[in-house]
Design a protein around this motif. Structure first.
Motif, PDB file in Angstrom:
ATOM      1  N   GLY A 251      20.973  10.454  -4.577  1.00 28.21           N
ATOM      2  CA  GLY A 251      19.745   9.713  -4.847  1.00 28.21           C
ATOM      3  C   GLY A 251      19.380   8.770  -3.719  1.00 28.21           C
ATOM      4  N   VAL A 252      20.359   8.083  -3.156  1.00 28.45           N
ATOM      5  CA  VAL A 252      20.104   7.163  -2.043  1.00 28.45           C
ATOM      6  C   VAL A 252      19.625   7.940  -0.816  1.00 28.45           C
ATOM      7  N   CYS A 253      20.268   9.070  -0.527  1.00 27.33           N
ATOM      8  CA  CYS A 253      19.847   9.895   0.618  1.00 27.33           C
ATOM      9  C   CYS A 253      18.414  10.385   0.437  1.00 27.33           C
ATOM     10  N   THR A 254      18.102  10.873  -0.763  1.00 21.76           N
ATOM     11  CA  THR A 254      16.749  11.361  -1.030  1.00 21.76           C
ATOM     12  C   THR A 254      15.741  10.230  -0.982  1.00 21.76           C
ATOM     13  N   ALA A 255      16.132   9.056  -1.469  1.00 29.78           N
ATOM     14  CA  ALA A 255      15.240   7.902  -1.422  1.00 29.78           C
ATOM     15  C   ALA A 255      14.938   7.501   0.020  1.00 29.78           C
ATOM     16  N   ALA A 256      15.912   7.628   0.918  1.00 33.99           N
ATOM     17  CA  ALA A 256      15.686   7.326   2.329  1.00 33.99           C
ATOM     18  C   ALA A 256      14.602   8.233   2.893  1.00 33.99           C
ATOM     19  N   MET A 257      14.678   9.516   2.569  1.00 33.00           N
ATOM     20  CA  MET A 257      13.655  10.462   3.007  1.00 33.00           C
ATOM     21  C   MET A 257      12.299  10.108   2.408  1.00 33.00           C
ATOM     22  N   THR A 258      12.297   9.802   1.114  1.00 35.66           N
ATOM     23  CA  THR A 258      11.056   9.495   0.421  1.00 35.66           C
ATOM     24  C   THR A 258      10.397   8.241   0.977  1.00 35.66           C
ATOM     25  N   LEU A 259      11.206   7.260   1.355  1.00 37.47           N
ATOM     26  CA  LEU A 259      10.668   5.993   1.854  1.00 37.47           C
ATOM     27  C   LEU A 259       9.870   6.198   3.133  1.00 37.47           C
ATOM     28  N   THR A 260      10.485   6.833   4.138  1.00 38.34           N
ATOM     29  CA  THR A 260       9.764   7.025   5.402  1.00 38.34           C
ATOM     30  C   THR A 260       8.590   7.985   5.232  1.00 38.34           C
ATOM     31  N   MET A 261       8.733   8.926   4.327  1.00 37.05           N
ATOM     32  CA  MET A 261       7.637   9.851   4.054  1.00 37.05           C
ATOM     33  C   MET A 261       6.448   9.112   3.435  1.00 37.05           C
ATOM     34  N   ALA A 262       6.717   8.234   2.475  1.00 38.38           N
ATOM     35  CA  ALA A 262       5.645   7.492   1.811  1.00 38.38           C
ATOM     36  C   ALA A 262       4.959   6.527   2.766  1.00 38.38           C
ATOM     37  N   VAL A 263       5.746   5.842   3.584  1.00 43.14           N
ATOM     38  CA  VAL A 263       5.183   4.868   4.523  1.00 43.14           C
ATOM     39  C   VAL A 263       4.341   5.561   5.593  1.00 43.14           C
ATOM     40  N   GLY A 264       4.814   6.696   6.071  1.00 43.67           N
ATOM     41  CA  GLY A 264       4.129   7.361   7.181  1.00 43.67           C
ATOM     42  C   GLY A 264       2.986   8.258   6.785  1.00 43.67           C
ATOM     43  N   GLN A 265       2.921   8.682   5.528  1.00 42.41           N
ATOM     44  CA  GLN A 265       2.002   9.737   5.136  1.00 42.41           C
ATOM     45  C   GLN A 265       0.530   9.341   5.282  1.00 42.41           C
ATOM     46  N   VAL A 266       0.156   8.150   4.842  1.00 46.13           N
ATOM     47  CA  VAL A 266      -1.255   7.765   4.892  1.00 46.13           C
ATOM     48  C   VAL A 266      -1.757   7.588   6.322  1.00 46.13           C
ATOM     49  N   PRO A 267      -1.093   6.785   7.186  1.00 50.48           N
ATOM     50  CA  PRO A 267      -1.595   6.683   8.563  1.00 50.48           C
ATOM     51  C   PRO A 267      -1.553   8.008   9.317  1.00 50.48           C
ATOM     52  N   LEU A 268      -0.524   8.817   9.087  1.00 49.94           N
ATOM     53  CA  LEU A 268      -0.456  10.104   9.774  1.00 49.94           C
ATOM     54  C   LEU A 268      -1.487  11.079   9.222  1.00 49.94           C
ATOM     55  N   GLY A 269      -1.771  11.006   7.914  1.00 47.62           N
ATOM     56  CA  GLY A 269      -2.811  11.847   7.341  1.00 47.62           C
ATOM     57  C   GLY A 269      -4.170  11.527   7.931  1.00 47.62           C
ATOM     58  N   ARG A 270      -4.473  10.238   8.109  1.00 47.81           N
ATOM     59  CA  ARG A 270      -5.735   9.837   8.734  1.00 47.81           C
ATOM     60  C   ARG A 270      -5.788  10.307  10.184  1.00 47.81           C
ATOM     61  N   LEU A 271      -4.657  10.169  10.896  1.00 44.88           N
ATOM     62  CA  LEU A 271      -4.616  10.576  12.297  1.00 44.88           C
ATOM     63  C   LEU A 271      -4.717  12.091  12.447  1.00 44.88           C
ATOM     64  N   ALA A 272      -4.161  12.833  11.481  1.00 43.20           N
ATOM     65  CA  ALA A 272      -4.213  14.296  11.546  1.00 43.20           C
ATOM     66  C   ALA A 272      -5.644  14.801  11.512  1.00 43.20           C
ATOM     67  N   ASP A 273      -6.533  14.107  10.772  1.00 44.07           N
ATOM     68  CA  ASP A 273      -7.938  14.508  10.724  1.00 44.07           C
ATOM     69  C   ASP A 273      -8.569  14.453  12.113  1.00 44.07           C
ATOM     70  N   LYS A 274      -8.039  13.600  13.000  1.00 41.51           N
ATOM     71  CA  LYS A 274      -8.606  13.435  14.338  1.00 41.51           C
ATOM     72  C   LYS A 274      -7.871  14.269  15.382  1.00 41.51           C
ATOM     73  N   VAL A 275      -6.543  14.280  15.321  1.00 46.15           N
ATOM     74  CA  VAL A 275      -5.735  14.944  16.354  1.00 46.15           C
ATOM     75  C   VAL A 275      -5.680  16.449  16.152  1.00 46.15           C
ATOM     76  N   GLY A 276      -5.563  16.886  14.891  1.00 48.14           N
ATOM     77  CA  GLY A 276      -5.449  18.314  14.608  1.00 48.14           C
ATOM     78  C   GLY A 276      -4.261  18.605  13.722  1.00 48.14           C
TER      79      GLY A 276
END
Length: 394
Positions: A251-276
């Protein structure tokens, strides 16, 4: 204009809230299900068979659900998905042998077959130029709030047993069903049409012949499914069976993955619309290769946590980009069918992967399936750069 914008934000709030509830529910189930199956006497090969059974069920029904959804609408099928998930969790709650898990995984396969309808609802709730951003918001709610389920599953399983984990999962599944039923509006525009049953019954076969302009993308996504199906999909079970990782450690290992995924997803999703979207998917694969290499070098608890942090970054690049790319490149009048056909093609290519991964683990141990995952993921990154080009929504 202002009213339409307010309605759009209200719909996005409903989608995000439902995703948050589902994130808790799904993480409660997924975090412990493989260790739970091992506790009932199954080996990793048998777990791989159950994973592939779920995939087979999904790929058989998903294109048909897409055709039906394009004809009659989205909401009824989304409600069905929530109800079947609730039934599957009840089966897991009372499971005492493999037959309960067999029935539960069949139901999970059907619910996964409705995932393209859910993605269609999200796409129809977003402006075309903001597809990646909207997918990332909904995805971040799923992963970010889902950390509660991930950590909760590990703690509850270690302290009180697996039954309490699935008991809480049932509660959140019921809450998600109620929210979807009461608050989610129908997003398909136009009057309901008669279902073309001939087209529905032939949809699975037709999915294996993707449109010429999308074949490079289909092949790249199929390679991704094979790669991670043979390795990472069985990670929690392999760590539990091979290295004694407890549900809390997983659970701790999966939570580590989930944390960085949740934090990065919105800014990277916005950037993906521009970069490709294609470039971001390739970056994701090469980033995941770093994580897989770390797991091969060391299985220490600290290394596995660090590797999962990197995997979360890779997923944050991947998820909004993949979903937005396909949504931007299918016919808007047949979006659910297009998304379902893509998912079925991907599923057919990867169908035996979990079985192969389970057999390789039982014979050779942890490193061989993870190494195979790494090699195919690297090849797929090159394929994405060569064949997956961004297009504009028609």
């Amino acid at each position: 204009m202002v009213w339409e914008r307010l309605r759009g934000w209200g719909r996005l709030f409903t989608l995000s809230a439902a995703s948050a509830l589902r994130g808790i529910r799904d993480n409660l189930r997924v975090t412990v299900w493989q260790p739970f199956a091992l506790s009932l006497g199954l080996d990793m090969q048998a777990i791989g068979v159950l994973e592939s059974l779920s995939d087979l069920t999904k790929l058989v029904v998903e294109p048909a659900f897409g055709v039906v959804s394009d004809a009659v609408g989205r909401k009824r099928l989304i409600v069905l998905r929530e109800a079947l998930t609730l039934a599957a969790l009840v089966l897991m709650l009372f499971a005492r042998n493999w037959s309960f898990l067999f029935a539960a995984m069949l139901l999970i396969g059907i619910t996964n077959g409705l995932y393209s309808v859910w993605n269609t609802v999200i796409a129809e709730s977003a402006e075309p130029i903001h597809l990646g951003y909207v997918y990332s918001i909904v995805g971040a709610c799923y992963t970010g709030i889902g950390i509660i389920g991930t950590l909760g599953a590990g703690y509850l399983a270690d302290a009180f047993g697996y039954s309490l984990v699935y008991g809480f999962a049932v509660v959140f599944a019921f809450a998600s069903l109620a929210l979807i039923w009461l608050r989610l509006p129908e997003t398909r525009k136009g009057a309901a049409m008669k279902v073309d049953w001939k087209k529905t019954l032939s949809s699975t076969v037709n999915a294996l012949n993707p449109p010429k302009g999308l074949r490079g993308f289909y092949i790249a996504m199929g390679l991704d499914a094979i790669a991670f199906g043979v390795g990472m999909r069985l990670l929690s079970g392999m760590l539990n069976a091979g290295y004694g990782f407890t549900p809390w450690m997983i659970g701790v290992c999966t939570a580590a993955m989930t944390l960085t995924m949740a934090v990065g997803q919105v800014p990277l999703g916005r950037l993906a619309d521009k970069v490709g979207y294609g470039k971001f998917m390739a970056i994701s694969q090469f980033t995941a290769c770093i994580m897989l290499a770390m797991m091969i070098i060391s299985k220490s608890y600290v290394t596995v946590i660090a590797a999962n942090l990197i995997l979360g970054i890779a997923n944050a690049f991947w998820i909004p980009s993949e979903q937005a790319w396909i949504a931007a490149n299918v016919d808007t009048k047949q979006m659910a069918q297009g998304l379902g056909s893509f998912s079925t093609f991907r599923g057919v290519m990867s169908l035996p992967a979990p079985i192969i991964g389970g057999i390789l683990f039982d014979i050779y141990g942890f490193d061989v399936p993870i190494m195979l995952n790494l090699v195919i993921a690297f090849i797929d990154g090159v394929v994405i750069l060569a064949w997956v080009k961004d297009r504009q929504r028609r």
